[in-house]
Design a protein around this motif. Structure first.
Motif, short mmCIF file in Angstrom:
data_model
loop_
_atom_site.label_atom_id
_atom_site.label_comp_id
_atom_site.label_asym_id
_atom_site.label_seq_id
_atom_site.Cartn_x
_atom_site.Cartn_y
_atom_site.Cartn_z
N ALA A 45 -28.63 17.24 -2.40
CA ALA A 45 -28.37 16.37 -1.25
C ALA A 45 -27.03 15.67 -1.41
O ALA A 45 -26.25 15.54 -0.45
CB ALA A 45 -29.49 15.35 -1.10
N ASP A 46 -26.73 15.21 -2.62
CA ASP A 46 -25.46 14.52 -2.87
C ASP A 46 -24.28 15.45 -2.67
O ASP A 46 -23.24 15.05 -2.12
CB ASP A 46 -25.44 13.95 -4.30
N LEU A 47 -24.43 16.69 -3.08
CA LEU A 47 -23.32 17.65 -2.95
C LEU A 47 -23.09 18.04 -1.50
O LEU A 47 -21.95 18.30 -1.11
CB LEU A 47 -23.60 18.88 -3.82
N ARG A 48 -24.16 18.09 -0.71
CA ARG A 48 -23.97 18.34 0.72
C ARG A 48 -23.15 17.23 1.35
O ARG A 48 -22.27 17.46 2.19
CB ARG A 48 -25.33 18.47 1.42
N SER A 49 -23.43 16.00 0.93
CA SER A 49 -22.69 14.85 1.43
C SER A 49 -21.22 14.94 1.03
O SER A 49 -20.32 14.69 1.85
CB SER A 49 -23.31 13.55 0.90
N PHE A 50 -20.96 15.32 -0.22
CA PHE A 50 -19.57 15.43 -0.71
C PHE A 50 -18.83 16.54 0.01
O PHE A 50 -17.67 16.38 0.41
CB PHE A 50 -19.58 15.68 -2.22
N ARG A 79 -19.77 1.98 2.47
CA ARG A 79 -20.99 2.14 3.26
C ARG A 79 -22.13 1.27 2.73
O ARG A 79 -23.20 1.20 3.33
CB ARG A 79 -21.42 3.60 3.24
N GLY A 80 -21.92 0.63 1.58
CA GLY A 80 -22.93 -0.27 1.04
C GLY A 80 -23.94 0.38 0.13
O GLY A 80 -25.00 -0.20 -0.15
N LEU A 81 -23.66 1.59 -0.36
CA LEU A 81 -24.59 2.25 -1.26
C LEU A 81 -24.66 1.52 -2.60
O LEU A 81 -23.68 0.89 -3.04
CB LEU A 81 -24.19 3.71 -1.51
N LYS A 82 -25.80 1.61 -3.24
CA LYS A 82 -25.98 0.96 -4.53
C LYS A 82 -25.13 1.64 -5.60
O LYS A 82 -24.81 2.83 -5.49
CB LYS A 82 -27.46 1.01 -4.95
N LEU A 83 -24.79 0.87 -6.62
CA LEU A 83 -23.95 1.39 -7.70
C LEU A 83 -24.61 2.60 -8.37
O LEU A 83 -23.95 3.59 -8.66
CB LEU A 83 -23.68 0.29 -8.72
N ARG A 88 -24.78 8.49 -9.28
CA ARG A 88 -25.52 9.75 -9.18
C ARG A 88 -24.69 10.79 -8.42
O ARG A 88 -24.67 11.97 -8.76
CB ARG A 88 -26.86 9.52 -8.50
N HIS A 89 -24.02 10.36 -7.35
CA HIS A 89 -23.15 11.27 -6.60
C HIS A 89 -22.04 11.82 -7.49
O HIS A 89 -21.71 13.01 -7.43
CB HIS A 89 -22.53 10.54 -5.40
N VAL A 90 -21.46 10.95 -8.30
CA VAL A 90 -20.40 11.39 -9.22
C VAL A 90 -20.95 12.38 -10.24
O VAL A 90 -20.30 13.39 -10.57
CB VAL A 90 -19.77 10.17 -9.93
N ALA A 91 -22.17 12.12 -10.73
CA ALA A 91 -22.79 13.04 -11.69
C ALA A 91 -23.04 14.40 -11.05
O ALA A 91 -22.90 15.44 -11.70
CB ALA A 91 -24.10 12.45 -12.20
N ALA A 92 -23.40 14.41 -9.77
CA ALA A 92 -23.62 15.67 -9.07
C ALA A 92 -22.32 16.47 -8.96
O ALA A 92 -22.32 17.70 -9.13
CB ALA A 92 -24.19 15.40 -7.68
N ILE A 93 -21.22 15.79 -8.68
CA ILE A 93 -19.91 16.46 -8.60
C ILE A 93 -19.53 17.03 -9.95
O ILE A 93 -19.00 18.15 -10.06
CB ILE A 93 -18.84 15.48 -8.08
N SER A 94 -19.81 16.27 -11.00
CA SER A 94 -19.53 16.75 -12.35
C SER A 94 -20.34 18.00 -12.67
O SER A 94 -19.82 18.98 -13.22
CB SER A 94 -19.86 15.64 -13.37
N LYS A 95 -21.63 17.99 -12.30
CA LYS A 95 -22.49 19.15 -12.56
C LYS A 95 -22.01 20.37 -11.77
O LYS A 95 -22.02 21.50 -12.28
CB LYS A 95 -23.93 18.80 -12.16
#
Length: 326
Positions: A45-50, A79-83, A88-95
């Motif tokens: 889901a995070d990668l779809r967003s990216f 957008r106010g997302l939690k840290l 987690r989004h950054v970790a998804a990009i790394s993966k």
């Protein structure tokens, strides 16, 4: 000698070099690279967003430039997302880059600076799940109608969640066969958890309470009697009831969100499912329990995590100034 028809496995390493391994290790490579199922679903889901962000701004998402990731992180923060969600989004990009055998932009020092800045700004407005007191928990239990299956389930879930310092994902994953009643305690066999992705068996022990009204062991026993089966999900959704017959246990497992909803229903909207775990740590620290004893139940790895979970910021209740001998 004939070459095997199977292809060798090419694995990206941490320094981005490619290592060729024999095909016999393929299933282990797959498990190591992709990780747990819950993690894979979250990353997808995070990668779809990216990817949507990159397409909207005409940017390349693989391999991504560090400026692209920095802009994406900034947008998430705005957008106010939690840290924790941003990380987690950054970790998804790394993966994503690891699986593709590409150098990851998430390792760049410039992005670390951006993330530090986000932590300072976003972290200030982030609110941790508060801890409730034992008195508040008892009050919530007293208000339940335990003459109904729904009341029996909710009482068991709250008392077990608190006494066992459970994450909500662990609670909903429990099966009836994971519960073992011994003379000393109720032993829960955890097959997997957030900090145990490799499936090593971990046990938690929940003990009898002096009062049957607030005893997690008796509460779980009564709920299991209501379930009347020896296997399957421990905490389930309820069927629809009516005036003649109250709601009965269903077959479908409770969701993570359901646990959050039940905590807020009985303890108030200020609390979340995470309050079960935070409250255990806070009460245990206040009672003078050692970090080792607390970690044996929470399965946390470091003392720093106990400090992070304990909600000891009430200056009137937790303050060395009240014991100065004056």
């Amino acid at each position: 000698m004939e070459k095997s028809a199977q292809l060798a496995v090419v694995v990206p390493t941490r320094n981005h070099a490619l290592v060729e391994l024999p095909p016999s290790v393929a299933k282990y490579v797959e498990a190591g690279l992709h990780g747990a199922e819950n993690t894979k679903r979250g990353y997808a889901a995070d990668l779809r967003s990216f990817q949507d962000f990159c397409e909207h701004h005409n940017l390349v998402h693989l391999p991504a430039d560090v400026t692209t990731v920095a802009a994406y992180v900034s947008q998430l923060a705005d957008r106010g997302l939690k840290l924790a969600t941003i990380r987690r989004h950054v970790a998804a990009i790394s993966k994503l880059h690891q699986l593709a055998g590409q150098p990851s932009p998430t390792n760049h020092e410039a992005l670390s600076v951006v993330l530090d800045g986000v932590a300072r700004v976003v972290g200030k407005r982030q609110r941790q799940a508060p801890a409730f007191t034992v008195a508040e928990l008892k009050q919530a239990i007293r208000a339940m109608d335990i003459t109904t299956p729904t009341g029996l389930r909710d009482r068991a879930l709250l008392l077990l969640g608190f006494a066992g310092a459970f994450r909500r994902s662990e609670l909903v994953a429990l099966n009836v066969e994971d519960i073992e009643l011994t003379r000393q305690a109720l032993v829960i066999h955890l097959r997997r958890s957030k900090t145990n992705q490799y499936g090593y068996e971990e046990d938690k022990a929940v003990f009898y309470a002096p009062s049957a009204d607030y005893c997690p062991v008796r509460a779980v026993q009564e709920w299991m009697e209501c379930l009347d089966r020896t296997s399957g999900p421990l905490f389930t959704r309820m069927s629809r009831g009516n005036t003649q017959r109250p709601a009965q246990p269903g077959k479908a497992r409770l969701s993570d969100q359901s646990v959050n909803d039940l905590v807020q229903l009985h303890l108030g909207p200020a609390y979340t499912a995470h309050s079960l775990r935070a409250s255990f740590v806070t009460v245990a620290v206040e009672a003078g329990q050692s970090n080792k004893a607390i970690k044996n139940q929470t399965k946390q790895k470091t003392d720093a995590m106990i400090e992070r979970y304990a909600r000891l910021d009430d200056v009137k209740r937790f303050n060395a100034a009240q014991n100065l001998g004056l």
